[in-house]
Design a protein around this motif. Sequence first.
Motif, PDB file in Angstrom:
ATOM      1  N   VAL A 190      35.948  40.717  40.020  1.00 54.09           N
ATOM      2  CA  VAL A 190      36.962  41.701  39.650  1.00 54.09           C
ATOM      3  C   VAL A 190      36.361  43.098  39.685  1.00 54.09           C
ATOM      4  O   VAL A 190      35.239  43.315  39.213  1.00 54.09           O
ATOM      5  CB  VAL A 190      37.517  41.403  38.243  1.00 54.09           C
ATOM      6  CG1 VAL A 190      38.591  42.416  37.866  1.00 54.09           C
ATOM      7  CG2 VAL A 190      38.075  39.981  38.174  1.00 54.09           C
ATOM      8  N   PHE A 199      37.423  47.162  38.785  1.00 53.87           N
ATOM      9  CA  PHE A 199      38.374  48.086  38.181  1.00 53.87           C
ATOM     10  C   PHE A 199      38.768  49.166  39.184  1.00 53.87           C
ATOM     11  O   PHE A 199      37.916  49.681  39.915  1.00 53.87           O
ATOM     12  CB  PHE A 199      37.753  48.721  36.941  1.00 53.87           C
ATOM     13  CG  PHE A 199      38.625  49.722  36.236  1.00 53.87           C
ATOM     14  CD1 PHE A 199      39.878  49.371  35.774  1.00 53.87           C
ATOM     15  CD2 PHE A 199      38.177  51.017  36.041  1.00 53.87           C
ATOM     16  CE1 PHE A 199      40.682  50.294  35.126  1.00 53.87           C
ATOM     17  CE2 PHE A 199      38.968  51.953  35.386  1.00 53.87           C
ATOM     18  CZ  PHE A 199      40.229  51.586  34.926  1.00 53.87           C
ATOM     19  N   ASN A 208      36.088  51.164  32.956  1.00 58.37           N
ATOM     20  CA  ASN A 208      36.717  49.847  32.934  1.00 58.37           C
ATOM     21  C   ASN A 208      36.927  49.408  31.483  1.00 58.37           C
ATOM     22  O   ASN A 208      35.961  49.292  30.732  1.00 58.37           O
ATOM     23  CB  ASN A 208      35.822  48.854  33.668  1.00 58.37           C
ATOM     24  CG  ASN A 208      36.494  47.494  33.848  1.00 58.37           C
ATOM     25  OD1 ASN A 208      37.523  47.193  33.258  1.00 58.37           O
ATOM     26  ND2 ASN A 208      35.887  46.665  34.683  1.00 58.37           N
ATOM     27  N   ASN A 237      37.254  43.556  32.058  1.00 59.60           N
ATOM     28  CA  ASN A 237      37.886  42.794  33.126  1.00 59.60           C
ATOM     29  C   ASN A 237      38.894  41.784  32.587  1.00 59.60           C
ATOM     30  O   ASN A 237      38.711  41.229  31.498  1.00 59.60           O
ATOM     31  CB  ASN A 237      36.828  42.052  33.945  1.00 59.60           C
ATOM     32  CG  ASN A 237      36.054  42.981  34.847  1.00 59.60           C
ATOM     33  OD1 ASN A 237      36.515  44.058  35.192  1.00 59.60           O
ATOM     34  ND2 ASN A 237      34.852  42.566  35.240  1.00 59.60           N
ATOM     35  N   GLN A 247      44.280  48.668  36.175  1.00 61.54           N
ATOM     36  CA  GLN A 247      44.522  48.044  37.477  1.00 61.54           C
ATOM     37  C   GLN A 247      43.198  47.571  38.044  1.00 61.54           C
ATOM     38  O   GLN A 247      42.191  48.275  37.961  1.00 61.54           O
ATOM     39  CB  GLN A 247      45.200  49.043  38.424  1.00 61.54           C
ATOM     40  CG  GLN A 247      45.563  48.458  39.790  1.00 61.54           C
ATOM     41  CD  GLN A 247      46.368  49.427  40.629  1.00 61.54           C
ATOM     42  OE1 GLN A 247      47.279  50.090  40.144  1.00 61.54           O
ATOM     43  NE2 GLN A 247      46.037  49.529  41.915  1.00 61.54           N
ATOM     44  N   TRP A 248      43.219  46.364  38.624  1.00 55.33           N
ATOM     45  CA  TRP A 248      41.994  45.765  39.148  1.00 55.33           C
ATOM     46  C   TRP A 248      42.245  45.148  40.528  1.00 55.33           C
ATOM     47  O   TRP A 248      43.362  44.736  40.839  1.00 55.33           O
ATOM     48  CB  TRP A 248      41.485  44.657  38.221  1.00 55.33           C
ATOM     49  CG  TRP A 248      40.999  45.115  36.889  1.00 55.33           C
ATOM     50  CD1 TRP A 248      39.716  45.399  36.523  1.00 55.33           C
ATOM     51  CD2 TRP A 248      41.802  45.354  35.719  1.00 55.33           C
ATOM     52  NE1 TRP A 248      39.663  45.787  35.201  1.00 55.33           N
ATOM     53  CE2 TRP A 248      40.920  45.780  34.677  1.00 55.33           C
ATOM     54  CE3 TRP A 248      43.171  45.255  35.436  1.00 55.33           C
ATOM     55  CZ2 TRP A 248      41.373  46.087  33.408  1.00 55.33           C
ATOM     56  CZ3 TRP A 248      43.626  45.570  34.164  1.00 55.33           C
ATOM     57  CH2 TRP A 248      42.725  45.978  33.161  1.00 55.33           C
ATOM     58  N   LYS A 249      41.214  45.102  41.335  1.00 52.97           N
ATOM     59  CA  LYS A 249      41.230  44.346  42.583  1.00 52.97           C
ATOM     60  C   LYS A 249      40.473  43.054  42.347  1.00 52.97           C
ATOM     61  O   LYS A 249      39.337  43.063  41.876  1.00 52.97           O
ATOM     62  CB  LYS A 249      40.556  45.131  43.716  1.00 52.97           C
ATOM     63  CG  LYS A 249      40.477  44.370  45.037  1.00 52.97           C
ATOM     64  CD  LYS A 249      39.769  45.196  46.107  1.00 52.97           C
ATOM     65  CE  LYS A 249      39.646  44.414  47.414  1.00 52.97           C
ATOM     66  NZ  LYS A 249      38.956  45.199  48.465  1.00 52.97           N
ATOM     67  N   THR A 299      45.746  42.629  44.119  1.00 51.83           N
ATOM     68  CA  THR A 299      45.621  43.597  43.035  1.00 51.83           C
ATOM     69  C   THR A 299      46.400  43.089  41.830  1.00 51.83           C
ATOM     70  O   THR A 299      47.401  42.369  41.965  1.00 51.83           O
ATOM     71  CB  THR A 299      46.135  44.987  43.442  1.00 51.83           C
ATOM     72  OG1 THR A 299      47.476  44.868  43.921  1.00 51.83           O
ATOM     73  CG2 THR A 299      45.268  45.589  44.521  1.00 51.83           C
ATOM     74  N   LYS A 351      47.794  44.484  37.872  1.00 59.86           N
ATOM     75  CA  LYS A 351      47.977  45.613  36.969  1.00 59.86           C
ATOM     76  C   LYS A 351      48.595  45.138  35.662  1.00 59.86           C
ATOM     77  O   LYS A 351      49.566  44.370  35.668  1.00 59.86           O
ATOM     78  CB  LYS A 351      48.867  46.689  37.591  1.00 59.86           C
ATOM     79  CG  LYS A 351      49.046  47.906  36.687  1.00 59.86           C
ATOM     80  CD  LYS A 351      49.757  49.029  37.380  1.00 59.86           C
ATOM     81  CE  LYS A 351      49.984  50.204  36.419  1.00 59.86           C
ATOM     82  NZ  LYS A 351      48.700  50.739  35.877  1.00 59.86           N
TER      83      LYS A 351
END
Length: 467
Positions: free
Chosen positions: A89, A91, A103, A106, A129-131, A170, A172
């Motif tokens: 993960v 941020f 961040n 996670n 929001q994270w990838k 992604t 969120k």
Amino acid sequence: MLKFSKSYGQVLFFMLSFLMVVNCYALTGTVTVKVSPGHQTVKTRVSGSAEVIGTNTAEYGITATCDPKPGPNEEVKAVEPSWSISSSVAFVPPQGVIPAPTNPGNPSVNISGSGGNWTAKVYTPNAGQWKITFTVKSVYKLKNSITDQYIYNADGSIKTQEFTGTGNCTFKATNADFQIKLVSSDDFPGHSKLIFGLGENGEIQAWSIDGTTQYTVDSSSATPSDVMTATGTAFQVLVKAGSVTIKVKAKNGSTDLGEETITASAIEPSGAYMIMDPNSKDYNHRKETFNLKYKCRYVLTPNNVSFANLKRAEWGEDDVTGISYYKGDADITKNYFAAIHGVGKKHEHGTFISILKCKDTYQKSGGPYINVSKGIDTTGTGTQNVFLQSGPYVGKMTLTLPVRYQITVNGQIAEKTIKASVVSTMEITNPGVNHVITVSKTGTSLSKEKDSDNKSITPVIPPILGQ
């Protein structure tokens, strides 16, 4: 001094040959990972509270496939794959916020499933929001494709080969009472939710978290404004790639829902290839002549965004000369194509041609055709009208053509050469009276056999849409 009988020597040679087959193997393969949907927005969720999919917990489906192939003359095959998956993960901080936020922690990513099919449930008590990147590993056992027996290591264990691939999405989490959706004016099935091509534009929408109710967008803005602009319900991607934060204020009737942000990306083309034009039926063949042509269209990648506002052109090896070169052996004794004036000839760049709108071309027969050039390119050769009566019949000539794009938005202009090149190859195989001519261009090929009107067409496989 040892002496071997002829029969024993033959056996020994066979054993050594078998060992060479056993120990020499080369499989190529790629694990393709697809994650769906590409983006989700949910409310924050405190650990221990009830799970509600789509409201406070996002759910992603993950599928992975792999089809290992042996190299030339490799008598080996891959069997009985075992699959494993892991996640990481990252941020995604909003743009233009000073000081930049760190961040907040996670999210929890819980994966279940097996055999190339998994489900991931994601939640977090913190807004952000994270990838999420999913890495899939597939380990295959190896067998001799002729004897169908396992191939063993020196310690007696079965030889294996490992392949890996990644897919991402992604996620969120918000404390607000609505989510932001960005919808391209050139939308199509499989279009990324938060990634857009240079020049794309579209609508900014505000929806309830569960996606059942659309609210009113009160105002919007974008940071930085040199990548994308946002005003009211409209967004416009400009001519520079980068990340941008969209800020939206929304209302539900007269009720103020507050403010929410989402981070999106603008990207430029990364590559190009050719597909045979589905409407082209004139292949321009003449029996018993060296004449083989067909019509193709350029396709820009990646194929999960629209580049409908770009124009493309065949270009050259660098931005200075704008010229590429045909590559082939100029010696007639080594290469049949040396008889054609194209070997060693400069190829000057072409003119800019527009791209078709993706949503208008997606459903075409044989599609999906995404980011397809309006102009048709003819590949092949018709210079040598008759076959040579003597000399070698086998040869190959290759032309490497980078592609340049041009984009104009709001008075801004950008041009750039795509590093990934479109390669055209002309080759004669099967020497003799009935040799075969093949012309190919990045996955699309057409063959013509001498003294016959037969032709074999192998079109490129349409791309798999990704998020």
